[in-house]
Design a protein around this motif. Structure first.
Motif, PDB file in Angstrom:
ATOM      1  N   TYR A   1      16.321  66.851  -0.677  1.00  0.00           N
ATOM      2  CA  TYR A   1      17.138  67.915  -0.078  1.00  0.00           C
ATOM      3  C   TYR A   1      16.460  68.467   1.176  1.00  0.00           C
ATOM      4  O   TYR A   1      17.121  68.716   2.185  1.00  0.00           O
ATOM      5  CB  TYR A   1      17.355  69.036  -1.098  1.00  0.00           C
ATOM      6  CG  TYR A   1      18.026  70.249  -0.492  1.00  0.00           C
ATOM      7  CD1 TYR A   1      19.385  70.230  -0.182  1.00  0.00           C
ATOM      8  CD2 TYR A   1      17.297  71.402  -0.215  1.00  0.00           C
ATOM      9  CE1 TYR A   1      20.000  71.330   0.397  1.00  0.00           C
ATOM     10  CE2 TYR A   1      17.902  72.502   0.352  1.00  0.00           C
ATOM     11  CZ  TYR A   1      19.251  72.462   0.664  1.00  0.00           C
ATOM     12  OH  TYR A   1      19.847  73.557   1.237  1.00  0.00           O
TER      13      TYR A   1
ATOM     14  N   ASN B   1      18.003  68.178   5.283  1.00  0.00           N
ATOM     15  CA  ASN B   1      18.471  69.415   5.906  1.00  0.00           C
ATOM     16  C   ASN B   1      17.419  69.920   6.894  1.00  0.00           C
ATOM     17  O   ASN B   1      16.345  69.338   7.054  1.00  0.00           O
ATOM     18  CB  ASN B   1      18.765  70.469   4.832  1.00  0.00           C
ATOM     19  CG  ASN B   1      19.966  70.108   3.986  1.00  0.00           C
ATOM     20  OD1 ASN B   1      21.110  70.281   4.384  1.00  0.00           O
ATOM     21  ND2 ASN B   1      19.696  69.561   2.807  1.00  0.00           N
TER      22      ASN B   1
ATOM     23  N   ASP C   1      21.228  76.556  -2.815  1.00  0.00           N
ATOM     24  CA  ASP C   1      21.853  75.993  -1.629  1.00  0.00           C
ATOM     25  C   ASP C   1      22.042  74.490  -1.784  1.00  0.00           C
ATOM     26  O   ASP C   1      23.025  73.915  -1.299  1.00  0.00           O
ATOM     27  CB  ASP C   1      20.990  76.292  -0.397  1.00  0.00           C
ATOM     28  CG  ASP C   1      21.719  75.962   0.900  1.00  0.00           C
ATOM     29  OD1 ASP C   1      22.804  76.526   1.121  1.00  0.00           O
ATOM     30  OD2 ASP C   1      21.201  75.121   1.665  1.00  0.00           O
ATOM     31  N   SER C   2      21.082  73.838  -2.490  1.00  0.00           N
ATOM     32  CA  SER C   2      21.206  72.401  -2.750  1.00  0.00           C
ATOM     33  C   SER C   2      22.447  72.111  -3.589  1.00  0.00           C
ATOM     34  O   SER C   2      23.209  71.179  -3.294  1.00  0.00           O
ATOM     35  CB  SER C   2      19.946  71.908  -3.462  1.00  0.00           C
ATOM     36  OG  SER C   2      20.093  70.568  -3.870  1.00  0.00           O
TER      37      SER C   2
ATOM     38  N   ARG D   1      25.058  74.071  -3.860  1.00  0.00           N
ATOM     39  CA  ARG D   1      26.242  74.422  -3.058  1.00  0.00           C
ATOM     40  C   ARG D   1      26.636  73.274  -2.135  1.00  0.00           C
ATOM     41  O   ARG D   1      27.826  72.942  -2.004  1.00  0.00           O
ATOM     42  CB  ARG D   1      25.926  75.667  -2.222  1.00  0.00           C
ATOM     43  CG  ARG D   1      27.076  76.110  -1.313  1.00  0.00           C
ATOM     44  CD  ARG D   1      26.619  77.168  -0.326  1.00  0.00           C
ATOM     45  NE  ARG D   1      25.534  76.688   0.512  1.00  0.00           N
ATOM     46  CZ  ARG D   1      25.712  75.859   1.532  1.00  0.00           C
ATOM     47  NH1 ARG D   1      26.926  75.412   1.823  1.00  0.00           N
ATOM     48  NH2 ARG D   1      24.693  75.462   2.267  1.00  0.00           N
ATOM     49  N   CYS D   2      25.632  72.643  -1.537  1.00  0.00           N
ATOM     50  CA  CYS D   2      25.918  71.528  -0.629  1.00  0.00           C
ATOM     51  C   CYS D   2      26.578  70.357  -1.361  1.00  0.00           C
ATOM     52  O   CYS D   2      27.474  69.704  -0.839  1.00  0.00           O
ATOM     53  CB  CYS D   2      24.628  71.067   0.043  1.00  0.00           C
ATOM     54  SG  CYS D   2      24.047  72.191   1.329  1.00  0.00           S
ATOM     55  N   LYS D   3      26.115  70.100  -2.582  1.00  0.00           N
ATOM     56  CA  LYS D   3      26.704  69.015  -3.375  1.00  0.00           C
ATOM     57  C   LYS D   3      28.170  69.286  -3.666  1.00  0.00           C
ATOM     58  O   LYS D   3      29.023  68.402  -3.563  1.00  0.00           O
ATOM     59  CB  LYS D   3      25.931  68.857  -4.684  1.00  0.00           C
ATOM     60  CG  LYS D   3      24.566  68.199  -4.539  1.00  0.00           C
ATOM     61  CD  LYS D   3      23.896  68.044  -5.906  1.00  0.00           C
ATOM     62  CE  LYS D   3      22.541  67.387  -5.773  1.00  0.00           C
ATOM     63  NZ  LYS D   3      21.853  67.262  -7.088  1.00  0.00           N
TER      64      LYS D   3
ATOM     65  N   GLU E   1      30.217  71.328  -1.994  1.00  0.00           N
ATOM     66  CA  GLU E   1      31.009  71.324  -0.765  1.00  0.00           C
ATOM     67  C   GLU E   1      31.218  69.910  -0.226  1.00  0.00           C
ATOM     68  O   GLU E   1      32.234  69.618   0.401  1.00  0.00           O
ATOM     69  CB  GLU E   1      30.342  72.207   0.283  1.00  0.00           C
ATOM     70  CG  GLU E   1      30.426  73.689  -0.076  1.00  0.00           C
ATOM     71  CD  GLU E   1      29.837  74.572   1.006  1.00  0.00           C
ATOM     72  OE1 GLU E   1      29.226  74.024   1.952  1.00  0.00           O
ATOM     73  OE2 GLU E   1      29.971  75.792   0.899  1.00  0.00           O
ATOM     74  N   LYS E   2      30.231  69.050  -0.506  1.00  0.00           N
ATOM     75  CA  LYS E   2      30.374  67.672  -0.049  1.00  0.00           C
ATOM     76  C   LYS E   2      31.519  66.983  -0.774  1.00  0.00           C
ATOM     77  O   LYS E   2      32.277  66.208  -0.181  1.00  0.00           O
ATOM     78  CB  LYS E   2      29.076  66.913  -0.284  1.00  0.00           C
ATOM     79  CG  LYS E   2      29.042  65.531   0.356  1.00  0.00           C
ATOM     80  CD  LYS E   2      27.676  64.882   0.177  1.00  0.00           C
ATOM     81  CE  LYS E   2      27.647  63.514   0.829  1.00  0.00           C
ATOM     82  NZ  LYS E   2      26.331  62.860   0.665  1.00  0.00           N
TER      83      LYS E   2
ATOM     84  N   TRP F   1      36.134  71.306   7.232  1.00  0.00           N
ATOM     85  CA  TRP F   1      34.734  71.179   6.767  1.00  0.00           C
ATOM     86  C   TRP F   1      33.780  71.930   7.695  1.00  0.00           C
ATOM     87  O   TRP F   1      32.875  72.620   7.256  1.00  0.00           O
ATOM     88  CB  TRP F   1      34.376  69.708   6.699  1.00  0.00           C
ATOM     89  CG  TRP F   1      32.900  69.464   6.514  1.00  0.00           C
ATOM     90  CD1 TRP F   1      32.064  68.827   7.353  1.00  0.00           C
ATOM     91  CD2 TRP F   1      32.116  69.858   5.393  1.00  0.00           C
ATOM     92  NE1 TRP F   1      30.810  68.797   6.857  1.00  0.00           N
ATOM     93  CE2 TRP F   1      30.802  69.432   5.638  1.00  0.00           C
ATOM     94  CE3 TRP F   1      32.381  70.545   4.207  1.00  0.00           C
ATOM     95  CZ2 TRP F   1      29.750  69.648   4.759  1.00  0.00           C
ATOM     96  CZ3 TRP F   1      31.345  70.750   3.330  1.00  0.00           C
ATOM     97  CH2 TRP F   1      30.055  70.315   3.604  1.00  0.00           C
TER      98      TRP F   1
ATOM     99  N   SER G   1      31.090  74.907   6.788  1.00  0.00           N
ATOM    100  CA  SER G   1      29.652  74.658   6.849  1.00  0.00           C
ATOM    101  C   SER G   1      28.947  75.453   7.939  1.00  0.00           C
ATOM    102  O   SER G   1      27.759  75.702   7.841  1.00  0.00           O
ATOM    103  CB  SER G   1      29.399  73.164   7.070  1.00  0.00           C
ATOM    104  OG  SER G   1      29.985  72.738   8.278  1.00  0.00           O
TER     105      SER G   1
ATOM    106  N   TYR H   1      19.340  78.195   7.059  1.00  0.00           N
ATOM    107  CA  TYR H   1      18.130  77.384   7.083  1.00  0.00           C
ATOM    108  C   TYR H   1      17.029  78.070   7.881  1.00  0.00           C
ATOM    109  O   TYR H   1      15.853  78.020   7.526  1.00  0.00           O
ATOM    110  CB  TYR H   1      18.422  75.996   7.645  1.00  0.00           C
ATOM    111  CG  TYR H   1      19.451  75.229   6.850  1.00  0.00           C
ATOM    112  CD1 TYR H   1      19.286  75.056   5.481  1.00  0.00           C
ATOM    113  CD2 TYR H   1      20.584  74.689   7.454  1.00  0.00           C
ATOM    114  CE1 TYR H   1      20.230  74.356   4.732  1.00  0.00           C
ATOM    115  CE2 TYR H   1      21.524  73.992   6.717  1.00  0.00           C
ATOM    116  CZ  TYR H   1      21.349  73.839   5.362  1.00  0.00           C
ATOM    117  OH  TYR H   1      22.264  73.165   4.622  1.00  0.00           O
TER     118      TYR H   1
END
Length: 540
Positions: free
Chosen positions: A30, A34, A92-93, A95-97, A99-100, A111, A115, A122
């Motif tokens: 991750y 990022n 956040d990791s 959340r990214c999964k 949202e992906k 998208w 994002s 970050y």
């Protein structure tokens, strides 16, 4: 004082968990994918490792060194803040999964809308990591000023056990003794060799060693065996040390040699055609290979030879036993009072005849022992020669951990200190539950999951399966106990083990029951609903 004795161990468990999280493949992937500063995370991991190696030394020195204690207290707050930061990154990791996945069904325009707000996140995390690294590096610099060093191996402050026993103060183990003697002198219980292994299992302080001492000194047992040997193994299992001790007892001479092979060969020859009894007290190592190596020189003993082991861990007993495992239960309240009064008055008769006004208070104190002989003996020793009812009432109303000359905490603390780091946090978390609370296994596992205690990224198990393994492990170590009241499966913590969990959790857990001051650093909180509650109860 009790909390300071274990606080360092709990902090070490938290640091170990953070280090493992930073080193995990999922976390590293991750970071690389990022805009997070990987060098800062590497710096954070290095600093945590530098601090972790001196925590055992700090735990010991804080008792007499106020500067070290202050350093530990402040470090604990910093470590908790670091944990919060890593939890934020983990969130956040995830959340990214999510949202992906959602992005697969959205247009690029939508998208980008979702994002874009997180681009600034970050930068904030990088800034927080830099501050955290600088903060922890300051603690690492101070460790040298305080003279903190790496402690190699486990530090044991306990006096090794011996075969001697004071039979005049023994109570309540007649049935256990008779059942075990029958195993020792029977012709059954051996497999492919002539050695039968009797495993005595029970929680810390329940009287396993005392029971083994009673067997070792019993007249019928003495007449049955040609040779008897007692070895206190303890936490630091060293096959050379144990073999040398057995060798010295068998040959009646001190062994200068450190050649394990020659010691084993000579031991094997000296035990040939002798019926022996070997007691291995306080065994912790559950490795089958180590056990097999230890007993191999003993196999030429005469048929009927026996080995007694005492242990707190189910796995150890399962590796060694050839007879059914004998579990030692706590004493009854009456037996606890009998034992306490013998130590308090010198004899049970005097306790009942010359000081009858103390018996009512004494029985309440005995109940507080929870059936543990070590607690009854310790409290009886504190009350020895005291005939003032006010002094007895003070002991009754005192926190058992804060009493002078306390031997109870060290006995139980070992069970905690020997836990892997991931289990230490799960155990300490259980302090939020009140005494005698019936633990729901599924609910507790879900709570551990919610707190992020269940590390399952490195295995092919679900979080629930890992939680089940953790629960079973605590159960096998007698830190959680199972009962089947009314035919229903029920799990509880022994009262003194519950107290231990409360002590090791320090200020991180708080149980709102009968008042008390809640620290601003509390991370886990529980409240038991009363019949009549009022808002003032929740004022901070």
């Amino acid at each position: 004082m009790a909390a300071t004795l274990v606080g360092g161990a709990f902090l070490s468990a938290t640091v170990q968990t953070l280090v493992e999280k930073l080193a995990s493949q999922e976390f590293c992937d991750y970071i690389r994918n990022n805009k997070l500063n990987s060098s800062l995370l590497a710096e954070l991991e290095t600093t945590l490792l530098a601090l972790q190696v001196v925590l055992d030394d700090a735990e010991l020195k804080q008792i007499t060194n106020t500067a070290v204690k202050q350093w530990l207290d402040q470090l604990k707050d910093a470590i908790y803040d670091a944990e919060d930061l890593l939890n934020q990154i983990n969130y956040d990791s995830l959340r990214c999964k999510v949202e992906k996945k959602q992005a697969e069904n959205m247009t690029n325009q939508v998208w980008n809308l979702f994002s874009s707000p997180f681009k600034t996140l970050y930068g904030e995390i990088n800034s927080q990591m830099k501050i955290m690294c600088q903060r922890l590096q300051l603690f690492a610099q101070q460790r040298d000023i305080l003279g903190l060093q790496t402690v190699r191996g486990r530090v044991s402050l306990r006096t090794p056990s011996s075969s001697m026993v004071n039979k005049s103060v023994m109570v309540g183990r007649k049935d256990d003794k008779e059942r075990l003697i029958s195993m020792l002198i029977s012709d059954s219980g051996t497999t492919n060799s002539s050695i039968g292994v009797v495993a005595i299992l029970g929680m810390g302080g329940v009287g396993k060693t005392t029971l083994a001492q009673l067997l070792y000194n019993d007249k019928e047992v003495q007449d049955h065996f040609d040779l008897k040997v007692w070895v206190c193994v303890s936490e630091d299992f060293d096959i050379l040390r144990v073999t040398k001790t057995i060798h010295e007892s068998v040959t009646s001479r001190g062994g200068e040699s450190n050649n394990l092979d020659s010691l084993r060969v000579e031991l094997n020859q000296n035990l040939r055609d002798k019926r022996f009894l070997l007691v291995l007290d306080d065994l912790w190592n559950d490795s089958y290979n180590d056990w097999d190596e230890l007993v191999t020189p003993l196999i030429n003993g005469k048929t009927g030879s026996r080995v007694i082991i005492t242990t707190r861990q189910q796995k150890v007993a399962e590796v060694a036993h050839t007879f059914p495992i004998h579990k030692v239960d706590p004493l009854s309240d009456d037996d606890c009072w009998s034992l306490l009064s013998k130590h308090a008055f010198g004899s049970e008769v005097r306790g009942g005849s010359k000081c009858p006004n103390l018996e009512e208070i004494g029985r309440k104190i005995a109940k507080k022992c929870g059936g543990l002989p070590i607690a009854a003996k310790t409290l009886g020793g504190i009350l020895r020669s005291k005939v003032d009812a006010k002094e007895w009432s003070t002991i009754l109303n005192s926190d058992i951990w804060n009493l002078p000359n306390d031997n109870i905490l060290p006995a139980l603390r070992l069970s905690y200190q020997y836990l892997p780091s991931h289990l230490k946090r799960c155990f300490a978390y259980c302090s939020i539950f009140p005494k005698d609370f019936s633990l729901d296994k599924k609910e507790l596992i879900l709570l551990w999951m919610a707190e992020g205690f269940l590390e399952h990224s490195q295995c092919n198990k679900t979080a629930e399966e890992v939680g089940h393994d953790y629960f079973i492990e605590l159960l096998s170590r007698s830190l959680i106990q199972q009962s089947n009241d009314d035919g229903k499966e029920k799990f509880v913590m022994h009262d003194l083990v519950n107290d231990l969990a409360l002590v090791v959790s320090g200020t991180s857990c708080f149980r709102l029951e009968c008042g008390g001051n809640m620290s601003k650093n509390v991370r886990h909180f529980s409240y038991n609903q009363g019949v009549y509650d009022f808002l003032k109860k929740f004022e901070v």
